[in-house]
Write a protein that holds these residues in place. Sequence first.
Motif, mmCIF file in Angstrom:
data_model
loop_
_atom_site.group_PDB
_atom_site.id
_atom_site.type_symbol
_atom_site.label_atom_id
_atom_site.label_comp_id
_atom_site.label_asym_id
_atom_site.label_seq_id
_atom_site.Cartn_x
_atom_site.Cartn_y
_atom_site.Cartn_z
ATOM 1 N N GLY A 20 0.677 -1.270 -0.023
ATOM 2 C CA GLY A 20 -0.073 -0.006 0.081
ATOM 3 C C GLY A 20 0.821 1.349 0.071
ATOM 4 O O GLY A 20 0.437 2.123 -0.746
ATOM 5 N N ALA A 21 1.984 1.232 0.881
ATOM 6 C CA ALA A 21 2.807 2.598 0.599
ATOM 7 C C ALA A 21 3.316 2.655 -0.465
ATOM 8 O O ALA A 21 3.622 3.905 -0.864
ATOM 9 C CB ALA A 21 3.914 2.167 1.836
ATOM 10 N N LYS A 22 3.794 1.629 -1.340
ATOM 11 C CA LYS A 22 4.452 1.805 -2.398
ATOM 12 C C LYS A 22 3.497 2.174 -3.517
ATOM 13 O O LYS A 22 3.805 3.230 -4.488
ATOM 14 C CB LYS A 22 5.089 0.347 -2.909
ATOM 15 C CG LYS A 22 5.700 0.328 -4.501
ATOM 16 C CD LYS A 22 6.337 -1.002 -4.592
ATOM 17 C CE LYS A 22 7.053 -0.897 -6.023
ATOM 18 N NZ LYS A 22 7.673 -2.127 -6.286
ATOM 19 N N LEU A 43 -5.841 -0.435 -1.016
ATOM 20 C CA LEU A 43 -6.224 0.929 0.114
ATOM 21 C C LEU A 43 -7.570 0.362 0.854
ATOM 22 O O LEU A 43 -7.335 0.617 1.936
ATOM 23 C CB LEU A 43 -6.160 2.024 -0.778
ATOM 24 C CG LEU A 43 -5.131 2.646 -1.277
ATOM 25 C CD1 LEU A 43 -5.259 3.772 -2.271
ATOM 26 C CD2 LEU A 43 -3.783 2.715 -0.258
ATOM 27 N N ARG A 44 -8.382 -0.038 0.364
ATOM 28 C CA ARG A 44 -9.628 -0.492 1.104
ATOM 29 C C ARG A 44 -9.305 -1.426 2.209
ATOM 30 O O ARG A 44 -9.803 -1.357 3.330
ATOM 31 C CB ARG A 44 -10.637 -1.012 -0.014
ATOM 32 C CG ARG A 44 -11.497 0.315 -0.560
ATOM 33 C CD ARG A 44 -12.798 -0.519 -1.315
ATOM 34 N NE ARG A 44 -12.522 -1.685 -2.139
ATOM 35 C CZ ARG A 44 -12.225 -1.647 -3.531
ATOM 36 N NH1 ARG A 44 -12.238 -0.470 -4.305
ATOM 37 N NH2 ARG A 44 -12.182 -2.602 -4.144
ATOM 38 N N ALA A 45 -8.584 -2.528 1.658
ATOM 39 C CA ALA A 45 -8.111 -3.702 2.774
ATOM 40 C C ALA A 45 -7.303 -2.704 3.947
ATOM 41 O O ALA A 45 -7.685 -3.180 5.097
ATOM 42 C CB ALA A 45 -7.187 -4.554 2.147
ATOM 43 N N LEU A 46 -6.633 -1.920 3.506
ATOM 44 C CA LEU A 46 -5.968 -1.276 4.982
ATOM 45 C C LEU A 46 -6.777 -0.288 5.635
ATOM 46 O O LEU A 46 -6.787 -0.166 6.645
ATOM 47 C CB LEU A 46 -4.459 -0.454 4.185
ATOM 48 C CG LEU A 46 -3.447 -1.269 3.820
ATOM 49 C CD1 LEU A 46 -2.526 -0.545 2.878
ATOM 50 C CD2 LEU A 46 -2.841 -2.062 4.885
ATOM 51 N N GLY A 47 -7.551 0.605 4.623
ATOM 52 C CA GLY A 47 -8.197 1.760 5.344
ATOM 53 C C GLY A 47 -9.623 1.246 5.944
ATOM 54 O O GLY A 47 -9.992 1.985 6.988
ATOM 55 N N ILE A 48 -10.241 0.203 5.374
ATOM 56 C CA ILE A 48 -11.585 -0.223 5.963
ATOM 57 C C ILE A 48 -11.526 -1.487 6.664
ATOM 58 O O ILE A 48 -11.681 -1.442 7.936
ATOM 59 C CB ILE A 48 -12.483 -0.307 4.713
ATOM 60 C CG1 ILE A 48 -12.758 0.967 3.923
ATOM 61 C CG2 ILE A 48 -13.750 -1.090 5.067
ATOM 62 C CD1 ILE A 48 -13.893 0.769 2.709
#
Length: 245
Positions: A20-22, A43-48
């Motif tokens: 995600g950072a990359k 991003l959804r996996a990380l943020g949600i």
Amino acid sequence: DDAVRPNYERFLVRLFGARGAKLGFAKRAGESLDDTLLRPAVLRALGITAADPATRAEARRLTEAWFTDPTAIGPELLGSVLGIAAVSGDVALFERLEAAALKEQDRRTRGQILTALGQFRDPGAVEKGLQLVLSGKFDIREAGGVAWNLSGERATRATVYDWVKRSFDSLAAAMPEQYTAALVYTTIGYCDTAHRDEIAAFFGPRVQKLSGGQNNLDRVLDVVNICIGRREKQEAGVSAFLKAY
């Protein structure tokens, strides 16, 4: 198992964090199609799902910028960014997004905003989302998606189910028949015998005469039964695995 939910979130951050950072929140010149397609899901996996604070903070920053500059978020990421911001958003953010949806003339963009309205967890915002369905502010075929999205999350599923039971007659009067017959899908995330039996008892007599209604109910009950079976077989092993994180 709620006891290992924080472990699950840490596991997801460990799994997707570096990727995600990359990828970041912005499309890069010359990037591969794979990266473009993968970015929203990561991003959804990380943020949600993983509740990653940094991902949520950046999504909120971009959302605030988008209110005054629609180019602040790329079109391929708009729905994901707004949705991530909504998860930790309050009633004030809900109302700003609702106002943006009311002004939006592009159907696809309006749909992405309405989808984000179904991602809120704040109780006041959730209640506003459910009220929106029958408010007449939007075509009910669009607004109904807010309830369906809210039903997809454990944190808001019970609230939606209670609302559907209270509002079934009003919803049936306002919706096309096939949409009423599909209301049972708001319960498809349950995974226990008590809810399975309640779903059958409540929806059975209400949807059996609707076109596709009995088929929808049978599908939902099949999915719930499969989940119950998997839970019985796998819950202990998954919980033991996650306790390492």
